[in-house]
Write an enzyme that holds these catalytic residues in place. Structure first.
Site, mmCIF file in Angstrom:
data_model
loop_
_atom_site.group_PDB
_atom_site.id
_atom_site.type_symbol
_atom_site.label_atom_id
_atom_site.label_comp_id
_atom_site.label_asym_id
_atom_site.label_seq_id
_atom_site.Cartn_x
_atom_site.Cartn_y
_atom_site.Cartn_z
ATOM 1 N N CYS A 1 -4.748 4.323 -2.167
ATOM 2 C CA CYS A 1 -5.171 3.534 -3.323
ATOM 3 C C CYS A 1 -5.237 4.449 -4.536
ATOM 4 O O CYS A 1 -5.908 5.487 -4.490
ATOM 5 C CB CYS A 1 -6.536 2.907 -3.043
ATOM 6 S SG CYS A 1 -7.202 2.028 -4.458
ATOM 7 N N ASP B 1 0.842 -1.206 0.000
ATOM 8 C CA ASP B 1 0.000 0.000 0.000
ATOM 9 C C ASP B 1 0.877 1.255 0.000
ATOM 10 O O ASP B 1 0.590 2.235 -0.683
ATOM 11 C CB ASP B 1 -0.901 -0.032 1.245
ATOM 12 C CG ASP B 1 -2.105 0.874 1.140
ATOM 13 O OD1 ASP B 1 -2.010 1.924 0.503
ATOM 14 O OD2 ASP B 1 -3.148 0.526 1.724
ATOM 15 N N HIS C 1 -6.692 4.323 6.951
ATOM 16 C CA HIS C 1 -5.947 5.433 6.345
ATOM 17 C C HIS C 1 -6.171 6.688 7.203
ATOM 18 O O HIS C 1 -7.180 6.820 7.898
ATOM 19 C CB HIS C 1 -6.379 5.631 4.892
ATOM 20 C CG HIS C 1 -5.810 4.569 3.979
ATOM 21 N ND1 HIS C 1 -4.686 4.770 3.223
ATOM 22 C CD2 HIS C 1 -6.196 3.290 3.741
ATOM 23 C CE1 HIS C 1 -4.396 3.659 2.544
ATOM 24 N NE2 HIS C 1 -5.302 2.742 2.842
HETATM 25 P P1 HMG Z 1 -8.876 -5.827 -16.517
HETATM 26 O O1 HMG Z 1 -8.316 -4.917 -17.587
HETATM 27 O O2 HMG Z 1 -10.348 -5.913 -16.387
HETATM 28 O O3 HMG Z 1 -8.278 -7.295 -16.648
HETATM 29 O O4 HMG Z 1 -8.232 -5.393 -15.142
HETATM 30 P P2 HMG Z 1 -8.446 -8.390 -17.741
HETATM 31 O O5 HMG Z 1 -8.790 -9.654 -17.063
HETATM 32 O O6 HMG Z 1 -9.356 -7.899 -18.859
HETATM 33 O O7 HMG Z 1 -6.972 -8.499 -18.344
HETATM 34 C C1 HMG Z 1 -6.342 -7.372 -18.964
HETATM 35 C C2 HMG Z 1 -4.852 -7.610 -18.990
HETATM 36 O O8 HMG Z 1 -4.337 -7.653 -17.644
HETATM 37 C C3 HMG Z 1 -4.450 -8.954 -19.605
HETATM 38 O O9 HMG Z 1 -3.162 -8.770 -20.173
HETATM 39 C C4 HMG Z 1 -4.344 -9.847 -18.422
HETATM 40 O O10 HMG Z 1 -3.497 -10.956 -18.634
HETATM 41 C C5 HMG Z 1 -3.723 -8.927 -17.393
HETATM 42 P P3 HMG Z 1 -2.950 -8.382 -21.737
HETATM 43 O O11 HMG Z 1 -3.637 -9.495 -22.482
HETATM 44 O O12 HMG Z 1 -3.633 -7.051 -21.963
HETATM 45 O O13 HMG Z 1 -1.478 -8.323 -21.898
HETATM 46 N N1 HMG Z 1 -4.028 -9.291 -16.010
HETATM 47 C C6 HMG Z 1 -3.111 -9.329 -15.022
HETATM 48 N N2 HMG Z 1 -1.783 -9.084 -15.022
HETATM 49 C C7 HMG Z 1 -1.146 -9.216 -13.847
HETATM 50 N N3 HMG Z 1 -1.757 -9.541 -12.695
HETATM 51 C C8 HMG Z 1 -3.061 -9.793 -12.672
HETATM 52 C C9 HMG Z 1 -3.795 -9.690 -13.880
HETATM 53 N N4 HMG Z 1 -5.083 -9.858 -14.184
HETATM 54 C C10 HMG Z 1 -5.209 -9.615 -15.483
HETATM 55 N N5 HMG Z 1 -3.662 -10.118 -11.521
HETATM 56 C C11 HMG Z 1 -7.439 -6.054 -12.980
HETATM 57 C C12 HMG Z 1 -8.597 -6.069 -13.953
HETATM 58 C C13 HMG Z 1 -7.994 -6.607 -11.681
HETATM 59 C C14 HMG Z 1 -6.336 -6.926 -13.510
HETATM 60 C C15 HMG Z 1 -6.918 -4.609 -12.812
HETATM 61 O O14 HMG Z 1 -8.003 -3.741 -12.606
HETATM 62 C C16 HMG Z 1 -5.956 -4.502 -11.658
HETATM 63 O O15 HMG Z 1 -4.854 -4.995 -11.724
HETATM 64 N N6 HMG Z 1 -6.357 -3.809 -10.576
HETATM 65 C C17 HMG Z 1 -5.513 -3.698 -9.415
HETATM 66 C C18 HMG Z 1 -6.009 -2.600 -8.612
HETATM 67 C C19 HMG Z 1 -5.079 -2.330 -7.454
HETATM 68 O O16 HMG Z 1 -3.997 -2.873 -7.314
HETATM 69 N N7 HMG Z 1 -5.535 -1.405 -6.579
HETATM 70 C C20 HMG Z 1 -4.779 -1.049 -5.431
HETATM 71 C C21 HMG Z 1 -4.817 -2.100 -4.386
HETATM 72 S S1 HMG Z 1 -6.354 -2.108 -3.483
HETATM 73 C C22 HMG Z 1 -6.048 -0.982 -2.198
HETATM 74 O O17 HMG Z 1 -5.059 -0.298 -2.192
HETATM 75 C C23 HMG Z 1 -7.011 -0.952 -1.051
HETATM 76 C C24 HMG Z 1 -6.441 -1.642 0.193
HETATM 77 O O18 HMG Z 1 -5.257 -1.018 0.626
HETATM 78 C C25 HMG Z 1 -7.451 -1.590 1.324
HETATM 79 C C26 HMG Z 1 -8.031 -0.204 1.523
HETATM 80 O O19 HMG Z 1 -7.299 0.722 1.886
HETATM 81 O O20 HMG Z 1 -9.243 -0.092 1.284
HETATM 82 C C27 HMG Z 1 -6.140 -3.118 -0.050
HETATM 83 MG MG MG Z 2 -5.180 0.741 1.800
#
Ligand code: HMG
Ligand code: MG
Length: 302
Positions: A236, A13, A205
């Site tokens: 985030c 994070d 946070h």
């Molecule tokens: P999408 O575009 O809908 O995914 O994204 P997709 O399934 O259509 O795939 C698109 C491309 O991404 C493909 O590759 C997949 O292979 C690849 P391409 O064919 O274009 O080369 N792909 C991936 N690559 C690596 N790792 C993966 C993955 N999945 C698909 N897991 C997706 C959907 C979920 C992937 C995207 O939206 C994403 O990565 N989101 C991450 C969001 C994130 O990290 N947010 C921050 C963390 S959450 C947070 O901080 C909150 C927290 O702290 C708690 C709080 O404070 O509330 C936890």
């Molecule tokens: Mg967080």
């Protein structure tokens, strides 16, 4: 003595949305430094799309550089693909991210609430079948930056879904720091009554400088596991207005002053905060940092 588990999320994070790009090797070194000073748990990385979150690239390389027996390491996974990548990298604990509102799920993981719930449920079940520990965040637990206030009943419903799927832990996350002590008391009190408090954690946070006050309320409700981020980094990328996490040094300072045990060497943790400053190239640190520096400097001088 009463023990509290602190899970440091600075490598994930803390650095996922930072202006500085920190290499996987430097993030692995940060993880090791946190364990060196007594952190029992660290969220080390996220297996997410590098297009969505470029700063978290290199998760497998980072995990390969760790001795996975050293602490309770977890990695964030947003979907099945991320889960499979984390498992292949050797992770034994994964954290799913389920947000309490439709829009937050769409912005964060490109799924609506129903789909996010189904994917989290199936991934938690798969992790359990594979013998991994499954943790689940319930994000925007007090308010969503897009949809406004979130009902406690909704958070309880989603936490219950994750426990029913087999999650060993549910992390209640105040993504944008919208909680206040009254609301925290209501929500954590309700959840601690509905579920086993030992399986709940708080991820707060500090946008409005209320994270520590909210943590205290969670403690009073029986919560004994907290996420925090050394140096107070975090936010985030998909939640506008999200500021840093509760700083680990502030939380540990509170816990120790309250007579609670963490196993963390607070003076040594300050040196890790200094290391984070050099990694991101600017001053960082919790609200108590200047006082903590003076306190330990005086102790060493004495
Ligand atoms: P999408 O575009 O809908 O995914 O994204 P997709 O399934 O259509 O795939 C698109 C491309 O991404 C493909 O590759 C997949 O292979 C690849 P391409 O064919 O274009 O080369 N792909 C991936 N690559 C690596 N790792 C993966 C993955 N999945 C698909 N897991 C997706 C959907 C979920 C992937 C995207 O939206 C994403 O990565 N989101 C991450 C969001 C994130 O990290 N947010 C921050 C963390 S959450 C947070 O901080 C909150 C927290 O702290 C708690 C709080 O404070 O509330 C936890
Ligand atoms: Mg967080």
């Amino acid at each position: 003595m009463d023990q509290v588990i602190v899970n440091d999320v600075a490598p994930r994070d803390g650095l996922q949305n930072d202006p500085a790009a920190v290499s996987a090797a430097d993030r692995a070194e940060l993880v090791n430094s946190l364990v060196d000073v007594g952190l029992p748990a660290v969220e080390v990385a996220s297996f997410v799309s590098p297009k969505a979150v470029p700063k978290m690239a290199g998760a497998a390389e980072l995990v390969a550089a760790l001795d996975l027996d050293r602490a309770d390491f977890s990695a964030l996974v947003p979907n099945r693909k991320g889960y499979e990548m984390a498992r292949a990298a050797g992770m034994r604990s994964v954290a799913l991210v389920l947000s309490a509102t439709e829009t937050m799920n769409r912005k964060n993981i490109n799924m609506g609430l129903d789909q996010a719930l189904a994917v989290c449920r199936e991934t938690v079940q798969q992790a359990c079948a594979d013998g991994l520990k499954a943790r689940a965040y319930v994000s925007v637990a007090f308010a969503c930056p897009f949809e406004g206030p979130v009902q406690d009943s909704q958070v309880e419903l989603l936490a219950g879904e994750m426990f029913a799927a087999g999650a060993q832990e549910v992390i209640i996350a105040d993504t944008i720091g919208a909680g206040n002590p009254l609301r925290a008391k209501q929500l954590f009190g309700r959840l601690a009554a509905a579920f086993d408090a030992a399986k709940l954690a708080a991820h707060l946070h500090d946008t409005r400088a209320l994270a520590l006050a909210n943590a205290w309320q969670a403690l009073e409700c029986g919560i004994r596991k907290f996420d925090a981020s050394a140096g107070g980094l975090g936010g985030c990328p998909f939640a506008p207005g999200a500021a840093g996490n509760l700083a680990t040094e502030d939380l540990v300072s509170l816990l120790h002053q309250a007579g609670l045990e963490t196993g963390i060497d607070l003076a040594a943790l300050l040196k890790v905060v200094g290391r984070i400053e050099s990694l991101v190239g600017r001053p960082v640190g919790g609200r108590a940092l200047p006082w903590l520096h003076r306190r330990f400097a005086n102790r060493e001088a004495a």
